[in-house]
Design a protein around this motif. Sequence first.
Motif, PDB file in Angstrom:
ATOM      1  N   THR A  76       0.847  -1.199   0.000  1.00 20.59           N
ATOM      2  CA  THR A  76       0.000   0.000   0.000  1.00 20.59           C
ATOM      3  C   THR A  76       0.883   1.249   0.000  1.00 20.59           C
ATOM      4  OG1 THR A  76      -0.124   0.123   2.425  1.00 20.59           O
ATOM      5  CG2 THR A  76      -1.854  -1.136   1.279  1.00 20.59           C
ATOM      6  N   VAL A  77       0.294   2.322  -0.459  1.00 17.43           N
ATOM      7  CA  VAL A  77       0.885   3.642  -0.306  1.00 17.43           C
ATOM      8  C   VAL A  77      -0.075   4.435   0.564  1.00 17.43           C
ATOM      9  CG1 VAL A  77       1.577   5.771  -1.448  1.00 17.43           C
ATOM     10  CG2 VAL A  77       2.141   3.569  -2.467  1.00 17.43           C
ATOM     11  N   ASP A  78       0.425   4.941   1.660  1.00 11.33           N
ATOM     12  CA  ASP A  78      -0.430   5.559   2.667  1.00 11.33           C
ATOM     13  C   ASP A  78      -0.238   7.069   2.711  1.00 11.33           C
ATOM     14  OD1 ASP A  78       0.282   2.826   4.956  1.00 11.33           O
ATOM     15  OD2 ASP A  78      -1.126   2.963   3.274  1.00 11.33           O
ATOM     16  N   LEU A  79      -1.268   7.736   3.166  1.00 14.54           N
ATOM     17  CA  LEU A  79      -1.200   9.179   3.369  1.00 14.54           C
ATOM     18  C   LEU A  79      -1.618   9.458   4.804  1.00 14.54           C
ATOM     19  CD1 LEU A  79      -0.676  11.910   1.893  1.00 14.54           C
ATOM     20  CD2 LEU A  79      -3.159  12.074   1.608  1.00 14.54           C
ATOM     21  N   GLN A  80      -0.648   9.790   5.632  1.00 12.88           N
ATOM     22  CA  GLN A  80      -0.922  10.168   7.012  1.00 12.88           C
ATOM     23  C   GLN A  80      -1.227  11.656   7.053  1.00 12.88           C
ATOM     24  OE1 GLN A  80      -1.110   8.286   9.886  1.00 12.88           O
ATOM     25  NE2 GLN A  80      -1.800  10.186  10.857  1.00 12.88           N
ATOM     26  N   MET A  81      -2.416  11.988   7.536  1.00 14.67           N
ATOM     27  CA  MET A  81      -2.860  13.381   7.546  1.00 14.67           C
ATOM     28  C   MET A  81      -3.017  13.836   8.989  1.00 14.67           C
ATOM     29  SD  MET A  81      -5.630  13.246   4.416  1.00 14.67           S
ATOM     30  CE  MET A  81      -6.796  12.262   5.353  1.00 14.67           C
ATOM     31  N   ASN A  82      -2.180  14.756   9.391  1.00 13.31           N
ATOM     32  CA  ASN A  82      -2.219  15.314  10.742  1.00 13.31           C
ATOM     33  C   ASN A  82      -2.615  16.790  10.694  1.00 13.31           C
ATOM     34  OD1 ASN A  82      -1.245  12.842  11.744  1.00 13.31           O
ATOM     35  ND2 ASN A  82       0.882  13.498  11.504  1.00 13.31           N
ATOM     36  N   SER A  83      -2.961  17.310  11.840  1.00 15.76           N
ATOM     37  CA  SER A  83      -3.336  18.727  11.954  1.00 15.76           C
ATOM     38  C   SER A  83      -4.351  19.118  10.886  1.00 15.76           C
ATOM     39  CB  SER A  83      -2.088  19.623  11.842  1.00 15.76           C
ATOM     40  OG  SER A  83      -1.146  19.288  12.838  1.00 15.76           O
ATOM     41  N   LEU A  84      -5.362  18.293  10.757  1.00 14.89           N
ATOM     42  CA  LEU A  84      -6.357  18.501   9.709  1.00 14.89           C
ATOM     43  C   LEU A  84      -7.091  19.817   9.890  1.00 14.89           C
ATOM     44  CD1 LEU A  84      -7.706  14.865   9.471  1.00 14.89           C
ATOM     45  CD2 LEU A  84      -6.732  16.167   7.569  1.00 14.89           C
ATOM     46  N   LYS A  85      -7.460  20.392   8.743  1.00 20.48           N
ATOM     47  CA  LYS A  85      -8.191  21.651   8.708  1.00 20.48           C
ATOM     48  C   LYS A  85      -9.497  21.441   7.947  1.00 20.48           C
ATOM     49  CE  LYS A  85      -3.821  24.220   8.317  1.00 20.48           C
ATOM     50  NZ  LYS A  85      -3.052  25.183   7.485  1.00 20.48           N
ATOM     51  N   PRO A  86     -10.503  22.270   8.207  1.00 16.35           N
ATOM     52  CA  PRO A  86     -11.742  22.140   7.421  1.00 16.35           C
ATOM     53  C   PRO A  86     -11.488  22.234   5.915  1.00 16.35           C
ATOM     54  CG  PRO A  86     -12.130  23.488   9.349  1.00 16.35           C
ATOM     55  CD  PRO A  86     -10.644  23.224   9.310  1.00 16.35           C
ATOM     56  N   GLY A  87     -10.480  22.974   5.509  1.00 10.84           N
ATOM     57  CA  GLY A  87     -10.134  23.092   4.103  1.00 10.84           C
ATOM     58  C   GLY A  87      -9.601  21.813   3.484  1.00 10.84           C
ATOM     59  N   ASP A  88      -9.298  20.821   4.316  1.00  9.06           N
ATOM     60  CA  ASP A  88      -8.853  19.525   3.794  1.00  9.06           C
ATOM     61  C   ASP A  88     -10.029  18.641   3.397  1.00  9.06           C
ATOM     62  OD1 ASP A  88      -6.349  19.564   6.357  1.00  9.06           O
ATOM     63  OD2 ASP A  88      -6.082  20.033   4.225  1.00  9.06           O
ATOM     64  N   THR A  89     -11.228  19.090   3.675  1.00  6.74           N
ATOM     65  CA  THR A  89     -12.409  18.318   3.316  1.00  6.74           C
ATOM     66  C   THR A  89     -12.491  18.140   1.811  1.00  6.74           C
ATOM     67  OG1 THR A  89     -13.651  19.031   5.263  1.00  6.74           O
ATOM     68  CG2 THR A  89     -14.933  18.309   3.346  1.00  6.74           C
ATOM     69  N   ALA A  90     -12.553  16.893   1.376  1.00 11.86           N
ATOM     70  CA  ALA A  90     -12.569  16.584  -0.050  1.00 11.86           C
ATOM     71  C   ALA A  90     -12.699  15.081  -0.229  1.00 11.86           C
ATOM     72  CB  ALA A  90     -11.275  17.061  -0.723  1.00 11.86           C
ATOM     73  N   VAL A  91     -12.925  14.685  -1.469  1.00  7.57           N
ATOM     74  CA  VAL A  91     -12.782  13.285  -1.843  1.00  7.57           C
ATOM     75  C   VAL A  91     -11.334  13.085  -2.266  1.00  7.57           C
ATOM     76  CG1 VAL A  91     -13.502  11.455  -3.417  1.00  7.57           C
ATOM     77  CG2 VAL A  91     -15.182  13.103  -2.558  1.00  7.57           C
ATOM     78  N   TYR A  92     -10.685  12.107  -1.670  1.00  6.90           N
ATOM     79  CA  TYR A  92      -9.280  11.844  -1.938  1.00  6.90           C
ATOM     80  C   TYR A  92      -9.149  10.638  -2.859  1.00  6.90           C
ATOM     81  CZ  TYR A  92      -7.770  15.230   1.547  1.00  6.90           C
ATOM     82  OH  TYR A  92      -7.528  16.395   2.233  1.00  6.90           O
ATOM     83  N   PHE A  93      -8.273  10.779  -3.854  1.00  7.98           N
ATOM     84  CA  PHE A  93      -8.035   9.731  -4.840  1.00  7.98           C
ATOM     85  C   PHE A  93      -6.562   9.352  -4.843  1.00  7.98           C
ATOM     86  CE2 PHE A  93     -12.069  10.177  -7.123  1.00  7.98           C
ATOM     87  CZ  PHE A  93     -12.443  11.486  -6.833  1.00  7.98           C
ATOM     88  N   CYS A  94      -6.283   8.080  -5.028  1.00  5.52           N
ATOM     89  CA  CYS A  94      -4.911   7.678  -5.306  1.00  5.52           C
ATOM     90  C   CYS A  94      -4.795   7.358  -6.794  1.00  5.52           C
ATOM     91  CB  CYS A  94      -4.476   6.499  -4.447  1.00  5.52           C
ATOM     92  SG  CYS A  94      -5.415   4.984  -4.654  1.00  5.52           S
TER      93      CYS A  94
END
Length: 122
Positions: A76-94
């Motif tokens: 797998t390729v992972d995306l660790q997301m810390n310190s999330l902000k409301p602006g990070d709201t989205a559909v994420y695609f790999c």
Amino acid sequence: QLQASGGGSAQAGGSLRLSCAASGRTGSSYVMGWFRQAPGKGREFVAGLKLSGDSTHYADSVKGRFTISRDNAKNTVDLQMNSLKPGDTAVYFCAVKVWGTISSLFREYAYWGQGTLVTVSS
């Protein structure tokens, strides 16, 4: 074939981890990318990882908060997301780019997984 997972809801300042599982063999020349698309906006590059050498590149908006990495045991390729902000709201695609360097241009990525929704509340 790519399968993204790990989306969900978090509060601002929280963390989430996304995973992208690739079925079949992945070439050493491949670039794995994460993109996102917020409602009413275009697809935006988030982070990329070149499988040969493990070089990475991040969008300025996530630099220092997100980390892309690979788990060879899980393929797998992972995306660790810390310190999330409301602006990070989205559909994420790999996505996969089969050769060359890490690119922020979505049209250079040939294969895409289904999106996974990330919602960050304030």
